[in-house]
Design a protein around this motif. Structure first.
Motif, PDB file in Angstrom:
ATOM      1  N   PHE A 147      -1.292  19.073-115.388  1.00 23.03           N
ATOM      2  CA  PHE A 147      -2.668  18.700-115.685  1.00 23.03           C
ATOM      3  C   PHE A 147      -2.917  18.948-117.161  1.00 23.03           C
ATOM      4  CE2 PHE A 147      -7.296  18.811-115.002  1.00 23.03           C
ATOM      5  CZ  PHE A 147      -7.404  17.647-114.263  1.00 23.03           C
ATOM      6  N   PRO A 148      -3.584  18.056-117.824  1.00 20.27           N
ATOM      7  CA  PRO A 148      -3.675  18.125-119.297  1.00 20.27           C
ATOM      8  C   PRO A 148      -4.696  19.116-119.855  1.00 20.27           C
ATOM      9  CG  PRO A 148      -4.796  16.178-118.505  1.00 20.27           C
ATOM     10  CD  PRO A 148      -4.163  16.828-117.295  1.00 20.27           C
ATOM     11  N   THR A 149      -4.655  20.348-119.378  1.00 17.70           N
ATOM     12  CA  THR A 149      -5.433  21.419-119.989  1.00 17.70           C
ATOM     13  C   THR A 149      -4.498  22.586-120.227  1.00 17.70           C
ATOM     14  OG1 THR A 149      -6.086  22.413-117.884  1.00 17.70           O
ATOM     15  CG2 THR A 149      -7.573  20.742-118.812  1.00 17.70           C
ATOM     16  N   GLY A 150      -4.934  23.568-120.967  1.00 15.60           N
ATOM     17  CA  GLY A 150      -4.058  24.672-121.326  1.00 15.60           C
ATOM     18  C   GLY A 150      -4.555  26.017-120.869  1.00 15.60           C
ATOM     19  N   TRP A 151      -5.086  26.135-119.654  1.00 15.22           N
ATOM     20  CA  TRP A 151      -5.690  27.379-119.198  1.00 15.22           C
ATOM     21  C   TRP A 151      -4.720  28.549-119.267  1.00 15.22           C
ATOM     22  CZ3 TRP A 151     -10.619  28.603-118.407  1.00 15.22           C
ATOM     23  CH2 TRP A 151     -10.899  29.828-117.825  1.00 15.22           C
ATOM     24  N   HIS A 152      -3.536  28.393-118.683  1.00 19.08           N
ATOM     25  CA  HIS A 152      -2.577  29.491-118.659  1.00 19.08           C
ATOM     26  C   HIS A 152      -1.369  29.250-119.560  1.00 19.08           C
ATOM     27  CE1 HIS A 152      -4.124  32.391-115.914  1.00 19.08           C
ATOM     28  NE2 HIS A 152      -4.266  31.535-114.933  1.00 19.08           N
ATOM     29  N   GLN A 153      -1.361  28.200-120.306  1.00 13.82           N
ATOM     30  CA  GLN A 153      -0.211  27.897-121.136  1.00 13.82           C
ATOM     31  C   GLN A 153      -0.283  28.701-122.431  1.00 13.82           C
ATOM     32  OE1 GLN A 153      -1.996  25.771-119.448  1.00 13.82           O
ATOM     33  NE2 GLN A 153      -0.656  24.401-118.366  1.00 13.82           N
ATOM     34  N   ASN A 154       0.586  29.681-122.513  1.00 17.20           N
ATOM     35  CA  ASN A 154       0.691  30.500-123.710  1.00 17.20           C
ATOM     36  C   ASN A 154       2.123  30.404-124.204  1.00 17.20           C
ATOM     37  OD1 ASN A 154      -2.004  31.677-123.629  1.00 17.20           O
ATOM     38  ND2 ASN A 154      -1.289  32.696-121.781  1.00 17.20           N
ATOM     39  N   ALA A 183      -6.825  11.689-119.766  1.00 15.88           N
ATOM     40  CA  ALA A 183      -5.894  10.572-119.688  1.00 15.88           C
ATOM     41  C   ALA A 183      -4.656  11.051-118.945  1.00 15.88           C
ATOM     42  CB  ALA A 183      -5.529  10.075-121.083  1.00 15.88           C
ATOM     43  N   LEU A 184      -4.493  10.584-117.728  1.00 18.51           N
ATOM     44  CA  LEU A 184      -3.341  10.967-116.919  1.00 18.51           C
ATOM     45  C   LEU A 184      -2.223   9.971-117.161  1.00 18.51           C
ATOM     46  CD1 LEU A 184      -5.215  11.815-113.601  1.00 18.51           C
ATOM     47  CD2 LEU A 184      -4.633  13.329-115.502  1.00 18.51           C
ATOM     48  N   ARG A 185      -1.058  10.467-117.554  1.00 14.99           N
ATOM     49  CA  ARG A 185       0.087   9.612-117.874  1.00 14.99           C
ATOM     50  C   ARG A 185       1.224   9.748-116.869  1.00 14.99           C
ATOM     51  NH1 ARG A 185      -2.450  11.186-122.378  1.00 14.99           N
ATOM     52  NH2 ARG A 185      -2.784   9.638-124.004  1.00 14.99           N
ATOM     53  N   VAL A 186       1.204  10.851-116.127  1.00 21.45           N
ATOM     54  CA  VAL A 186       2.280  11.177-115.198  1.00 21.45           C
ATOM     55  C   VAL A 186       1.650  11.730-113.932  1.00 21.45           C
ATOM     56  CG1 VAL A 186       4.273  12.701-114.838  1.00 21.45           C
ATOM     57  CG2 VAL A 186       3.852  11.736-117.099  1.00 21.45           C
ATOM     58  N   PHE A 187       2.263  11.447-112.796  1.00 23.64           N
ATOM     59  CA  PHE A 187       1.888  12.172-111.590  1.00 23.64           C
ATOM     60  C   PHE A 187       3.163  12.728-110.983  1.00 23.64           C
ATOM     61  CE2 PHE A 187       3.046   8.311-109.376  1.00 23.64           C
ATOM     62  CZ  PHE A 187       3.484   8.737-108.132  1.00 23.64           C
ATOM     63  N   CYS A 188       3.021  13.805-110.241  1.00 25.43           N
ATOM     64  CA  CYS A 188       4.188  14.489-109.685  1.00 25.43           C
ATOM     65  C   CYS A 188       4.051  14.652-108.189  1.00 25.43           C
ATOM     66  CB  CYS A 188       4.340  15.862-110.333  1.00 25.43           C
ATOM     67  SG  CYS A 188       4.642  15.787-112.106  1.00 25.43           S
ATOM     68  N   ALA A 223       8.620  13.877-111.255  1.00 21.92           N
ATOM     69  CA  ALA A 223       7.611  13.237-112.099  1.00 21.92           C
ATOM     70  C   ALA A 223       7.753  11.718-112.049  1.00 21.92           C
ATOM     71  CB  ALA A 223       7.753  13.717-113.541  1.00 21.92           C
ATOM     72  N   HIS A 224       6.617  11.049-112.061  1.00 25.96           N
ATOM     73  CA  HIS A 224       6.547   9.590-112.086  1.00 25.96           C
ATOM     74  C   HIS A 224       5.647   9.188-113.256  1.00 25.96           C
ATOM     75  CE1 HIS A 224       7.445  10.733-107.955  1.00 25.96           C
ATOM     76  NE2 HIS A 224       8.050   9.571-107.830  1.00 25.96           N
ATOM     77  N   VAL A 225       6.106   8.258-114.056  1.00 25.94           N
ATOM     78  CA  VAL A 225       5.364   7.823-115.239  1.00 25.94           C
ATOM     79  C   VAL A 225       4.500   6.624-114.867  1.00 25.94           C
ATOM     80  CG1 VAL A 225       5.557   6.999-117.603  1.00 25.94           C
ATOM     81  CG2 VAL A 225       7.239   8.638-116.708  1.00 25.94           C
ATOM     82  N   LEU A 226       3.211   6.738-115.158  1.00 23.02           N
ATOM     83  CA  LEU A 226       2.289   5.628-114.908  1.00 23.02           C
ATOM     84  C   LEU A 226       2.500   4.552-115.977  1.00 23.02           C
ATOM     85  CD1 LEU A 226      -0.848   7.789-114.117  1.00 23.02           C
ATOM     86  CD2 LEU A 226       0.496   6.469-112.475  1.00 23.02           C
ATOM     87  N   PRO A 227       2.351   3.276-115.631  1.00 22.86           N
ATOM     88  CA  PRO A 227       2.586   2.218-116.619  1.00 22.86           C
ATOM     89  C   PRO A 227       1.612   2.257-117.796  1.00 22.86           C
ATOM     90  CG  PRO A 227       1.688   1.297-114.599  1.00 22.86           C
ATOM     91  CD  PRO A 227       1.970   2.737-114.336  1.00 22.86           C
ATOM     92  N   GLU A 228       0.433   2.800-117.572  1.00 24.38           N
ATOM     93  CA  GLU A 228      -0.546   3.017-118.640  1.00 24.38           C
ATOM     94  C   GLU A 228      -1.395   4.211-118.230  1.00 24.38           C
ATOM     95  OE1 GLU A 228      -4.095  -0.035-117.523  1.00 24.38           O
ATOM     96  OE2 GLU A 228      -2.296  -0.905-118.395  1.00 24.38           O
ATOM     97  N   PRO A 229      -1.945   4.923-119.196  1.00 22.61           N
ATOM     98  CA  PRO A 229      -2.752   6.096-118.846  1.00 22.61           C
ATOM     99  C   PRO A 229      -3.939   5.704-117.966  1.00 22.61           C
ATOM    100  CG  PRO A 229      -2.291   6.059-121.189  1.00 22.61           C
ATOM    101  CD  PRO A 229      -1.845   4.731-120.639  1.00 22.61           C
ATOM    102  N   ARG A 230      -4.235   6.569-117.019  1.00 19.63           N
ATOM    103  CA  ARG A 230      -5.416   6.401-116.168  1.00 19.63           C
ATOM    104  C   ARG A 230      -6.437   7.423-116.652  1.00 19.63           C
ATOM    105  NH1 ARG A 230      -2.038   3.004-114.676  1.00 19.63           N
ATOM    106  NH2 ARG A 230      -1.782   2.307-112.531  1.00 19.63           N
ATOM    107  N   ALA A 288       4.025   3.087-110.782  1.00 22.85           N
ATOM    108  CA  ALA A 288       4.671   4.188-111.514  1.00 22.85           C
ATOM    109  C   ALA A 288       6.183   4.155-111.283  1.00 22.85           C
ATOM    110  CB  ALA A 288       4.102   5.521-111.063  1.00 22.85           C
ATOM    111  N   THR A 289       6.914   4.660-112.273  1.00 22.87           N
ATOM    112  CA  THR A 289       8.374   4.718-112.154  1.00 22.87           C
ATOM    113  C   THR A 289       8.826   6.169-112.279  1.00 22.87           C
ATOM    114  OG1 THR A 289       8.600   4.322-114.526  1.00 22.87           O
ATOM    115  CG2 THR A 289       8.717   2.397-113.099  1.00 22.87           C
ATOM    116  N   PRO A 290       9.841   6.549-111.510  1.00 25.54           N
ATOM    117  CA  PRO A 290      10.334   7.921-111.624  1.00 25.54           C
ATOM    118  C   PRO A 290      10.837   8.210-113.035  1.00 25.54           C
ATOM    119  CG  PRO A 290      11.231   6.840-109.679  1.00 25.54           C
ATOM    120  CD  PRO A 290      10.546   5.784-110.493  1.00 25.54           C
ATOM    121  N   ALA A 291      10.538   9.415-113.536  1.00 25.43           N
ATOM    122  CA  ALA A 291      11.013   9.803-114.865  1.00 25.43           C
ATOM    123  C   ALA A 291      12.529   9.909-114.884  1.00 25.43           C
ATOM    124  CB  ALA A 291      10.365  11.118-115.285  1.00 25.43           C
TER     125      ALA A 291
END
Length: 151
Positions: free
Chosen positions: A1-8, A32-37, A84-91, A117-120
């Motif tokens: 998910f594109p936030t950094g709450w616990h990412q240090n 902007a979601l670019r990938v789903f897992c 991971a699956h890459v979306l063809p364009e950001p949602r 979406a296509t698998p990474a």
């Protein structure tokens, strides 16, 4: 998910440092979601040494891994094999308060179309990673859903 709450960055192994980029701590009003897992397999791992064998297949430094393993006196973590699956364009989706804070997974309020979406990693490459994870975790990794790894 594109936030950094616990990412240090200091909690990551050297190989993963620098990959956070300019991830904001809190979500902007739109995401902007670019990938789903998808979670392909999960194991409850009750042996720190088994987790340490995952090495470069997981992002945490040894100190962080140990700290999270021992958190609140519950000596285990879950190892999760994610595809991971890459979306063809950001949602673009609106951010909500439910997406903020200390959460590992969120349920989106509105479905995101993923059919194109296509698998990474292609199937062969992903299967190789799966075999590698199972080998590093040990014999119990091949058991049915949510096996425990004890060594």
């Amino acid at each position: 998910f594109p936030t950094g709450w616990h990412q240090n960055e200091h909690e990551l192994s050297p190989a993963f440092r620098g990959h956070l980029g300019d991830t904001p701590r809190f979500a902007p009003s739109q995401l902007a979601l670019r990938v789903f897992c998808t979670v392909e397999e999960a194991w409850r791992v009750e042996d720190l040494a088994a987790l340490e064998r995952l090495g470069d297949l997981q992002p945490f430094s040894r100190e962080t891994l140990k700290s999270r393993f021992e958190y609140r006196g519950k000596p285990y973590l879950h190892a999760i094999l994610v595809r991971a699956h890459v979306l063809p364009e950001p949602r673009v989706v609106p951010s909500t308060a439910a997406y903020e804070g200390c959460v590992s997974w969120v349920q989106l309020e509105d479905a995101v179309e993923t059919a194109a979406a296509t698998p990474a990693l292609d199937d062969a490459a992903f299967d190789a990673v799966r075999r590698d994870v199972m080998a590093r975790l040990g014999e119990s990794a091949g058991a049915p859903a949510s096996p425990s790894v004890r060594r």
